[in-house]
Design a protein around this motif. Sequence first.
Motif, PDB file in Angstrom:
ATOM      1  N   ASN A 171       0.636  -1.397   0.257  1.00  0.00           N
ATOM      2  CA  ASN A 171       0.200  -0.046   0.148  1.00  0.00           C
ATOM      3  C   ASN A 171       1.172   1.398  -0.182  1.00  0.00           C
ATOM      4  O   ASN A 171       0.411   2.507   0.440  1.00  0.00           O
ATOM      5  N   GLY A 172       1.999   1.593  -0.434  1.00  0.00           N
ATOM      6  CA  GLY A 172       2.828   2.082  -0.561  1.00  0.00           C
ATOM      7  C   GLY A 172       4.352   2.633   0.238  1.00  0.00           C
ATOM      8  O   GLY A 172       4.127   4.256   0.332  1.00  0.00           O
ATOM      9  N   TYR A 173       3.739   1.567   1.711  1.00  0.00           N
ATOM     10  CA  TYR A 173       4.209   2.114   3.063  1.00  0.00           C
ATOM     11  C   TYR A 173       4.987   1.011   2.788  1.00  0.00           C
ATOM     12  O   TYR A 173       5.383   0.149   2.421  1.00  0.00           O
ATOM     13  N   GLN A 174       5.959   1.459   3.613  1.00  0.00           N
ATOM     14  CA  GLN A 174       7.437   0.399   4.569  1.00  0.00           C
ATOM     15  C   GLN A 174       6.584   0.053   6.023  1.00  0.00           C
ATOM     16  O   GLN A 174       7.454   1.395   6.694  1.00  0.00           O
ATOM     17  N   ASP A 175       6.399  -0.347   6.741  1.00  0.00           N
ATOM     18  CA  ASP A 175       6.416  -0.291   8.109  1.00  0.00           C
ATOM     19  C   ASP A 175       6.949  -1.571   8.748  1.00  0.00           C
ATOM     20  O   ASP A 175       7.597  -2.273   8.187  1.00  0.00           O
ATOM     21  N   TYR A 176       7.913  -0.803   9.677  1.00  0.00           N
ATOM     22  CA  TYR A 176       8.908  -1.406  11.137  1.00  0.00           C
ATOM     23  C   TYR A 176       8.733  -1.263  12.183  1.00  0.00           C
ATOM     24  O   TYR A 176       7.928  -0.960  12.724  1.00  0.00           O
ATOM     25  N   ASP A 177       9.341  -2.770  12.864  1.00  0.00           N
ATOM     26  CA  ASP A 177       8.847  -2.753  14.641  1.00  0.00           C
ATOM     27  C   ASP A 177      10.300  -2.327  14.266  1.00  0.00           C
ATOM     28  O   ASP A 177      11.958  -2.592  14.715  1.00  0.00           O
ATOM     29  N   ILE A 178      10.284  -0.858  15.872  1.00  0.00           N
ATOM     30  CA  ILE A 178      11.575  -0.778  16.298  1.00  0.00           C
ATOM     31  C   ILE A 178      12.388  -1.034  17.271  1.00  0.00           C
ATOM     32  O   ILE A 178      10.888  -1.594  18.167  1.00  0.00           O
ATOM     33  N   GLN A 179      13.326  -1.356  17.541  1.00  0.00           N
ATOM     34  CA  GLN A 179      13.542  -1.797  18.359  1.00  0.00           C
ATOM     35  C   GLN A 179      14.685  -1.055  19.315  1.00  0.00           C
ATOM     36  O   GLN A 179      15.721  -0.106  18.446  1.00  0.00           O
ATOM     37  N   GLY A 180      15.481  -0.706  20.046  1.00  0.00           N
ATOM     38  CA  GLY A 180      16.136  -0.249  20.635  1.00  0.00           C
ATOM     39  C   GLY A 180      15.878   1.631  21.011  1.00  0.00           C
ATOM     40  O   GLY A 180      16.814   2.599  21.344  1.00  0.00           O
ATOM     41  N   HIS A 181      14.949   2.040  20.809  1.00  0.00           N
ATOM     42  CA  HIS A 181      14.782   3.520  20.748  1.00  0.00           C
ATOM     43  C   HIS A 181      13.171   3.404  22.173  1.00  0.00           C
ATOM     44  O   HIS A 181      12.987   2.686  22.313  1.00  0.00           O
ATOM     45  N   PRO A 182      13.927   4.836  22.436  1.00  0.00           N
ATOM     46  CA  PRO A 182      13.480   4.881  24.450  1.00  0.00           C
ATOM     47  C   PRO A 182      12.374   4.824  23.973  1.00  0.00           C
ATOM     48  O   PRO A 182      11.106   4.338  25.354  1.00  0.00           O
ATOM     49  N   CYS A 183      11.019   4.940  23.025  1.00  0.00           N
ATOM     50  CA  CYS A 183       9.479   5.410  23.827  1.00  0.00           C
ATOM     51  C   CYS A 183       9.058   4.681  21.706  1.00  0.00           C
ATOM     52  O   CYS A 183       7.842   4.476  22.189  1.00  0.00           O
ATOM     53  N   VAL A 184       9.561   4.637  20.733  1.00  0.00           N
ATOM     54  CA  VAL A 184       8.704   3.989  19.453  1.00  0.00           C
ATOM     55  C   VAL A 184       9.029   2.856  19.465  1.00  0.00           C
ATOM     56  O   VAL A 184       9.876   2.353  20.172  1.00  0.00           O
ATOM     57  N   ARG A 185       7.151   2.875  19.199  1.00  0.00           N
ATOM     58  CA  ARG A 185       7.367   0.755  18.667  1.00  0.00           C
ATOM     59  C   ARG A 185       7.436   0.304  17.254  1.00  0.00           C
ATOM     60  O   ARG A 185       7.606  -0.840  16.980  1.00  0.00           O
ATOM     61  N   ARG A 186       7.381   1.135  16.711  1.00  0.00           N
ATOM     62  CA  ARG A 186       6.671   1.208  15.131  1.00  0.00           C
ATOM     63  C   ARG A 186       6.903   2.678  14.632  1.00  0.00           C
ATOM     64  O   ARG A 186       6.373   3.001  14.712  1.00  0.00           O
ATOM     65  N   ALA A 187       7.662   2.174  13.471  1.00  0.00           N
ATOM     66  CA  ALA A 187       7.114   3.281  12.365  1.00  0.00           C
ATOM     67  C   ALA A 187       6.257   3.345  11.137  1.00  0.00           C
ATOM     68  O   ALA A 187       7.142   1.583  10.409  1.00  0.00           O
ATOM     69  N   CYS A 188       6.365   3.455  10.262  1.00  0.00           N
ATOM     70  CA  CYS A 188       5.853   3.525   8.467  1.00  0.00           C
ATOM     71  C   CYS A 188       5.931   5.111   7.828  1.00  0.00           C
ATOM     72  O   CYS A 188       5.892   6.116   7.663  1.00  0.00           O
ATOM     73  N   VAL A 189       6.217   4.697   7.396  1.00  0.00           N
ATOM     74  CA  VAL A 189       7.578   5.360   5.897  1.00  0.00           C
ATOM     75  C   VAL A 189       6.651   5.484   4.651  1.00  0.00           C
ATOM     76  O   VAL A 189       7.384   4.167   4.474  1.00  0.00           O
TER      77      VAL A 189
END
Length: 70
Positions: free
Chosen positions: A14-32
């Motif tokens: 759908n035109g996005y890359q969806d990532y699970d994030i580790q090692g960040h103090p608050c972000v758990r997911r990013a959608c680029v």
Amino acid sequence: MTLQISAVLVASSNGYQDYDIQGHPCVRRACVPNNIRRGETFNVYHGESSKSGAVWDGDLASSLRKFATN
């Protein structure tokens, strides 16, 4: 101290890359978006159910580090 952030691609549709994030103090997911340009925002998910916008600087980890300092 530099954050050691890792991102695992979990979906690329759908035109996005969806990532699970580790090692960040608050972000758990990013959608680029696939066609994102420097200075544009992308969605980051944190906490139980919060969504914010982070500014794209050309690199996911770097953009997330900058989000952590804001």
